[in-house]
Design a protein around this motif. Structure first.
Motif, PDB file in Angstrom:
ATOM      1  N   PRO A 166      -1.059  -0.560 -23.831  1.00  0.00           N
ATOM      2  CA  PRO A 166      -0.503  -1.725 -23.136  1.00  0.00           C
ATOM      3  C   PRO A 166      -1.108  -3.029 -23.662  1.00  0.00           C
ATOM      4  CG  PRO A 166      -1.197  -0.033 -21.570  1.00  0.00           C
ATOM      5  CD  PRO A 166      -1.737   0.369 -22.906  1.00  0.00           C
ATOM      6  N   ARG A 204      -1.567  -3.970 -14.085  1.00  0.00           N
ATOM      7  CA  ARG A 204      -1.589  -2.807 -14.981  1.00  0.00           C
ATOM      8  C   ARG A 204      -3.027  -2.624 -15.458  1.00  0.00           C
ATOM      9  NH1 ARG A 204       1.594   0.260 -18.871  1.00  0.00           N
ATOM     10  NH2 ARG A 204       0.169   2.013 -19.218  1.00  0.00           N
ATOM     11  N   MET A 233       1.612   5.501 -15.043  1.00  0.00           N
ATOM     12  CA  MET A 233       2.468   5.153 -16.168  1.00  0.00           C
ATOM     13  C   MET A 233       2.410   6.170 -17.302  1.00  0.00           C
ATOM     14  SD  MET A 233       3.836   2.530 -14.916  1.00  0.00           S
ATOM     15  CE  MET A 233       4.601   1.467 -16.121  1.00  0.00           C
ATOM     16  N   GLU A 248       9.234  -2.710 -14.656  1.00  0.00           N
ATOM     17  CA  GLU A 248       9.245  -2.615 -16.118  1.00  0.00           C
ATOM     18  C   GLU A 248      10.457  -3.278 -16.772  1.00  0.00           C
ATOM     19  OE1 GLU A 248       6.543  -0.692 -18.236  1.00  0.00           O
ATOM     20  OE2 GLU A 248       5.877  -1.798 -16.452  1.00  0.00           O
ATOM     21  N   ARG A 253       6.644   6.198 -16.521  1.00  0.00           N
ATOM     22  CA  ARG A 253       6.732   4.777 -16.842  1.00  0.00           C
ATOM     23  C   ARG A 253       8.019   4.141 -16.310  1.00  0.00           C
ATOM     24  NH1 ARG A 253       7.009   1.413 -22.448  1.00  0.00           N
ATOM     25  NH2 ARG A 253       6.809  -0.614 -21.417  1.00  0.00           N
ATOM     26  N   LYS A 278      -0.246   1.392 -12.544  1.00  0.00           N
ATOM     27  CA  LYS A 278       0.437   0.132 -12.303  1.00  0.00           C
ATOM     28  C   LYS A 278       0.749  -0.003 -10.818  1.00  0.00           C
ATOM     29  CE  LYS A 278       4.491  -2.716 -13.311  1.00  0.00           C
ATOM     30  NZ  LYS A 278       5.826  -2.769 -13.935  1.00  0.00           N
TER      31      LYS A 278
END
Length: 545
Positions: free
Chosen positions: A408, A469, A488, A384, A492, A474
């Motif tokens: 997302p 994702r 996530m 990330e 996250r 993910k």
């Protein structure tokens, strides 16, 4: 130009360079960014917007709505001998400028291009802008262009600076600062557009706050001394701000300090560390001032209401130093003698004050770790910290209720959004060839719904770092390392690897990745780069020397 709200909107895309997730005020920062904050607080902020991990791939994806390999820029601008990694935009991909120009828009660009082949900065006689393997913006849909063709460079004496199709000699630069020049030309372009009857598209691609640490003393003075509490305090402070704003979920813990960093209490030269971060902050401050001038230009012409503005960064905060177009430091690219006869001192040299043209420094890994709060890793990785960015969408005539969008999204969705807003079609043919269909999806429904659901998964590959994702899941792998799986919605910040506890989901996502990689021409990094060594991209390899 009439400002009638029934007309198709003007569209401006503003791109920062190497700016981390938490580096502007409306995303938790202490840096003064009132103009960007006004866009964010009165528009939409996207909390889970993704880029393509590095400058060139992100720019190619943004401009074409395709995955970087499909656009021809699967790595950087060097030609690696395969069409997907040729280092310049393919002839059969269409840029957003080309699409909108065909639909009646005037098109402008001010700033960094970096999707048009490599340039040896030490040998200007070898430069061939405008040839088939070195396309320039005016050949890819832009009516007007001002900026640099390559990547990082001196903010006071930038090489490959071009005005339309003409290179600007360094000797012609007097009292020059690149961030201001990009802003000034963008303002002039707004004025030029206002004189016509067509709506306009403008792409403003700043080089700030990419290294080197070059900033004006009046801006540095605003921040010097403010970072004496260090990167650990800064990470905690920004994390709390992000949670308080509702951008981050309260249950997401901040990632631990990066293993290649060290506690602030052990920093050996805190004054020098403070000034490095102060210069970085000053670079962002100056960028924001330029955005303010662009907004003023729109307001003075009554064009602000029907202008869709999107702001983003090309990757996460940068822990590397002097490796812009390759995997290893290349200080010889950036040294030399300036037109005034002074020499550039390249390197992060403790005790040397950054900011001026004769220095060439970076802010280094610990501060980059703070820029990417609360996430792991940096630019070049698909965790990330490398791919998350602040994203703002402003359109006063359409966005009547500000909000935060948590769905997302990816920057390949920007071009479809522009075409949707402009009621413009994606051409089926370019240069006598059928074009590749868009991979991105329009985000325009987020304006009315404050939420948006992407139909297709998002996938990444850069230098062997890979990710998928899909919804809440993910799958991610750092270069040379195994796959990891994260939920996530719960985690996250990628602290709790679920691969062994949900192997069926991991295998499903691995299958998605393999099919995507084959379809898009993604090749294993050790095939594209036979000299690849995993140690070259380890965390410690990105600490500056």
């Amino acid at each position: 130009m009439s400002a009638d709200s029934t007309q198709r909107p003007n569209i401006i895309v503003i791109l920062a360079d190497d700016m981390g997730y938490s580096d502007i005020g409306c995303f938790g920062s202490e840096i003064r960014t009132p103009n960007l904050d006004s866009l964010g607080y009165n528009g939409l902020r996207f909390s889970q917007m993704y880029n393509s991990a590095r400058c060139c791939p992100s720019r190619a994806a943004l401009l074409t709505g395709l995955n970087p390999q499909q656009a021809g820029v699967g790595h950087m601008v060097a030609n690696l001998g395969v069409a997907e990694y040729q280092g310049y935009l393919k002839a059969n991909c269409v840029t957003v400028a080309e699409s909108l120009k065909a639909s009646g828009y005037s098109t402008f660009m001010s700033g960094k291009w970096h999707v048009g082949g490599d340039y040896d900065l030490s040998d200007p006689d070898s430069w061939t802008p405008g040839t088939p393997d070195h396309p320039i913006p005016t050949q890819r849909g832009f009516d007007r262009y001002y900026g640099i063709l390559t990547g990082a460079g001196n903010f006071y004496y930038p090489k490959t600076l071009m005005d339309q199709e003409t290179l600007v000699p360094l000797d012609d630069l007097d009292d020059f600062y690149l961030t201001d020049a990009i802003s000034d030309n963008a303002v002039n372009m707004v004025g030029e557009a206002a004189e016509g009857d067509a709506p306009f598209f403008m792409y403003v691609a700043y080089t700030a706050p990419h290294w080197p640490l070059h900033a004006l003393e009046e801006d540095i003075a605003r921040y010097e001394g403010q970072y004496r509490r260090g990167w650990d305090y800064l990470r905690t402070s920004r994390h709390e701000e992000l949670k308080g704003m509702g951008i981050l979920d309260e249950k997401w813990e901040i990632s631990p300090r990066d293993s290649s960093s060290h506690p602030w209490t052990t920093a050996s030269d805190r004054d020098w560390e403070d000034i490095r971060m102060a210069v970085y902050a000053a670079q962002i401050d100056r960028l924001d001032q330029g955005v303010g001038r662009i907004l003023d230009a729109l307001r003075s012409r009554n064009m602000d209401g029907n202008t869709l503005i999107m702001f983003l960064s090309d990757n996460g905060g940068c822990a590397e130093f002097l490796a812009e177009d390759g995997s290893m430091p290349q200080p010889a690219r950036y040294g030399g003698i300036l037109p005034d006869g002074s020499a550039v001192q390249v390197g992060n040299i403790p005790g040397t004050r950054p900011g001026g043209a004769q220095t060439f420094m970076s802010y280094d890994l610990p501060w980059a770790n703070a820029s990417n709060t609360p996430f792991r890793r940096f630019k070049r990785w698909t965790h990330e910290g490398g791919i998350s960015m602040p994203f703002i969408m402003s359109w006063p005539d359409r966005i009547t209720e500000p909000g935060i969008v948590h769905s997302p999204a990816h920057l390949i969705d920007i071009m479809p959004t522009c075409l949707d807003a402009a009621a413009a079609a994606h051409p089926n043919e370019r240069a006598g060839q059928p074009t590749m269909p868009l991979e991105g999806e329009s985000m325009l429904t987020a304006i009315d719904n404050r939420a948006w659901s992407r139909e297709q998964p998002i996938l990444w590959e850069h230098e062997g770092s890979r990710a998928v994702r899909q919804g809440r899941w993910k799958l991610v792998s750092a270069v040379g390392e195994r796959w990891e799986l994260y939920d996530m919605e719960q985690d996250r910040t990628e602290l709790n690897d679920l691969y062994n506890r949900n192997e069926s989901k991991a295998r499903e996502l691995e299958g998605l990745y393999d099919r995507w990689a084959e379809r898009c021409g993604v090749l294993p990094w050790n095939v594209i780069n036979p000299n690849w060594n995993p140690a070259m991209l380890s965390d410690s390899a990105h600490k500056s020397g």
